[in-house]
Design an enzyme around this catalytic site. Structure first.
Site, mmCIF file in Angstrom:
data_model
loop_
_atom_site.group_PDB
_atom_site.id
_atom_site.type_symbol
_atom_site.label_atom_id
_atom_site.label_comp_id
_atom_site.label_asym_id
_atom_site.label_seq_id
_atom_site.Cartn_x
_atom_site.Cartn_y
_atom_site.Cartn_z
ATOM 1 N N GLY A 65 0.902 -1.309 -0.026
ATOM 2 C CA GLY A 65 -0.083 -0.075 -0.183
ATOM 3 C C GLY A 65 0.895 1.245 0.035
ATOM 4 N N GLN A 143 -0.963 1.449 7.382
ATOM 5 C CA GLN A 143 -1.930 0.988 6.437
ATOM 6 C C GLN A 143 -3.120 0.191 7.223
ATOM 7 O OE1 GLN A 143 -3.471 0.093 3.883
ATOM 8 N NE2 GLN A 143 -2.528 1.154 2.213
ATOM 9 N N GLY A 189 0.422 -5.453 -3.576
ATOM 10 C CA GLY A 189 0.099 -6.824 -2.760
ATOM 11 C C GLY A 189 -1.326 -6.884 -2.509
ATOM 12 N N CYS A 424 -11.515 -17.045 4.971
ATOM 13 C CA CYS A 424 -12.930 -17.222 4.309
ATOM 14 C C CYS A 424 -14.131 -16.141 5.314
ATOM 15 C CB CYS A 424 -13.495 -18.586 4.858
ATOM 16 S SG CYS A 424 -13.772 -19.119 6.292
#
Length: 614
Positions: A65, A143, A189, A424
């Site tokens: 970032g 970030q 990324g 997930c």
């Protein structure tokens, strides 16, 4: 002044740590350097963030970032490792913008590490003041998951991108992106997950990226299929894949604004257009048009003001091209990099927000039910441990069709980077015992560690892109129903609540993927070491954390959140109070009606009797 800031920034980092050179990623196995697994997990996750397979520029402590760092300097990095090794099971380390500043006795259930990154008081909460402090070595940009030691590479964002595109496909097409072209910018990324997420949804992707090594890296790690020599070649291959109905992705080395304008000139209108360049940082994250990477890097050093002007000029063209493609029939959305806000604020572009952000367009219904990115890393370093947890997902949620499909796709197509990890999306939705989806899965992992089926502890964390832990008017909280986009109480409450619940690392950041002054967000880690203590902490944190998403959106009036609160028995005091008050008022009214009716009858009887006496 900016040139002096750039030199000061380089000087304050120092030379890369000898310890980092020796590690080259997270330690693995079952032997530990620290006094407990909770401290060891922090040490390993910090080093995983700086694994050359994971980070963008680890030698500069940059994880992703633009300038998102894991530690403020190499001296600070070394000091953090020392503190973690010495930390007792009832002590807490404090980290202020990447620098360890204190250790205090607390208690066993308290976090082992508390982190605050990039936070500034409102009046001074902007890039200019931040860069002044950064140049003096007093602050760093964390970030989202860089400074909270929760980054797991491009694999960490892949399901969020997949879910976004899957929802787009459900809304606009026949369930997937087969035969559809998605064009975007950025293969860093986070943005590097885009092409794989498109092909997982059976679509075709063309991604522009100015840095050739990033394109090559995505091809090497199977997030991207091909590197085209030109846009013409990319279009030819993409159109062939569309005609064949086959998934395909290709990267082309060019500026994203230039690519979109070239598509318009060719009348090649994609089905979907988005962008995930690091536009939140116009100085160190975004590359202006008209320069090679080397020329732009020199301009940044020699004349930062000119660089910023060139970046913002390019962003204005970039956003205009997205709007023009939308007018020509493309579905357009911003993917959380604040490029719309940049050109609105700095170039007065009044039409910048004429296309939506991805959260209000596609993700918010999941947030309303506490669904969000649940990720876990095997501290053993053994991929078999992740594969066993994949099977645990299948055992726990066999009827969750989209989750089963995701696990299949992830096992087949997502390459591990650094510590083997998986992500997930799980939510609140409680079972008959009152356990949320996240708590059920965390407890299952803890049992697997306790039984030895998983060979070492597992650390569970998440992205800051989550249901109840972010205030970000240009991203997660854009266009909230009740107008509370900028209310930052919620991430603070999230961090406080997860600390009280016993998370092992808790962090609060400013900025994230949209830039200083534009968001506040919180994160947490829980270490599952097979102990009873870990089970208690998991049960609590994985109730409080997704629960914050439910109450935040219920408070804003979203029906899905109110429904989830009712279904899963989430207490919402004002709703319960108002319901009780309404019931009480209704009961009082009923009593009054009955009394009036009874009194009326009595009066009529009395009057009648009186008249009879007369």
């Amino acid at each position: 002044m900016h040139d002096q800031q750039s030199s000061a920034r380089r000087d304050r980092l120092g030379d890369p740590s000898d310890e980092w050179r020796a590690y080259q990623g997270a330690p693995t196995g079952t032997d530990i350097e620290c006094k407990g697994w909770r401290q060891e997990a922090a040490l390993r996750m910090l080093n995983n963030n700086l694994d050359p397979e994971v980070a963008e520029r680890p030698e500069d402590l940059v994880v992703y970032g633009g300038t998102g760092r894991a530690a403020r300097s190499w001296d600070a990095y070394d000091a953090i490792l020392t503190e973690l090794r010495d930390l007792d099971d009832d002590e807490t380390l404090l980290v202020q913008s990447g620098k360890p500043v204190g250790t205090f006795p607390t208690h066993e259930r308290a976090p082992r590490v508390l982190i605050a990154n990039s936070n500034l008081v409102g009046r001074w909460d902007d890039w200019e003041h931040f860069h002044e402090l950064e140049a003096e070595g007093k602050i760093m940009y964390g970030q989202m998951t860089a400074g909270s030691w929760a980054y797991i590479g491009t694999q960490g964002i892949i399901q969020g991108t997949y879910e976004t595109l899957a929802e787009l496909a459900r809304q606009h097409y026949d369930a997937d992106l087969r035969g559809k072209l998605v064009v975007t910018g950025g293969l860093g990324g986070m943005s590097g997950a885009q092409p794989l997420a498109v092909t997982m949804n059976r679509g075709v992707c063309i991604a522009a990226e100015v840095q050739a090594d990033r394109i090559e890296r995505r091809v090497e790690t199977d997030y991207l299929m091909e590197f085209a020599d030109s846009l013409d070649e990319a279009l030819e291959n993409a159109n062939a894949a569309i005609d064949a109905g086959e998934p395909y992705s290709v990267g082309v080395q060019m500026n994203a604004a230039d690519m979109l304008e070239a598509l318009l000139a060719r009348d090649e209108i994609p089905d979907v257009v988005t962008d995930q360049t690091s536009a939140h940082d116009e100085l160190e994250g975004y590359y202006p048009s008209g320069y090679t990477v080397e020329e732009a890097d020199r301009l940044r050093e020699d004349d930062p003001e000119a660089y910023v002007d060139a970046s913002l000029d390019t962003m204005e063209r970039h956003v205009q091209a997205i709007l023009d493609l939308q007018d020509a029939g493309a579905i357009a959305f911003e993917y959380g990099n604040n490029i719309r806000g940049q050109v609105q604020d700095h170039r007065g572009m009044t039409t910048a927000f004429d296309f939506p952000g991805f959260v209000p367009a596609y993700i918010r219904p999941m947030f309303c039910r506490g669904r969000g990115p649940f990720r876990w890393a095997a501290l053993s370093g053994d991929p078999a441990d992740i594969h066993r947890t994949d099977e645990a997902i299948r055992e726990l949620f066999p009827d969750h069709e989209s989750l089963m499909r995701w696990i299949d796709l992830a096992q087949e197509q997502v390459s591990f980077q650094g510590l083997p990890s998986r992500v997930c999306w799980l939510g609140y939705a409680t079972d008959d015992e009152g356990l949320t989806e996240r708590a059920r899965f965390a407890l299952k992992i803890n049992d697997l560690v306790a039984s030895g089926e998983v060979s070492a502890p597992v650390v569970v964390t998440r992205d800051h892109l989550d249901a109840g832990s972010v205030a970000s008017p240009y991203r997660e909280t854009e266009a909230m129903r009740d107008g509370t986009d900028a209310v930052a109480d919620w991430p603070i409450l999230n961090a406080l609540l997860n600390t009280a619940a016993g998370a092992d690392i808790v962090s609060v950041h400013d900025g994230g993927g949209v830039g200083i002054g534009n968001s506040l967000h919180a994160n947490n880690h829980v270490v599952l070491d097979g102990s009873d203590l870990a089970a208690k902490k998991a049960r609590a944190v994985f109730t409080t954390d997704p629960g914050m998403g439910v109450i935040r959106h219920a408070d804003a009036g979203y029906e899905d959140a109110l429904d989830e609160a009712t279904r899963s028995n989430v207490r919402i005091p004002m709703r319960d109070h108002d319901a009780a008050a309404r019931a009480e008022r209704s009961e009082r009214a009923d009593r009054a009606d009955r009394a009036a009716e009874d009194g009326g009858h009595a009066t009529e009887t009395g009057e009648s009797a009186g008249r009879g006496d007369e």
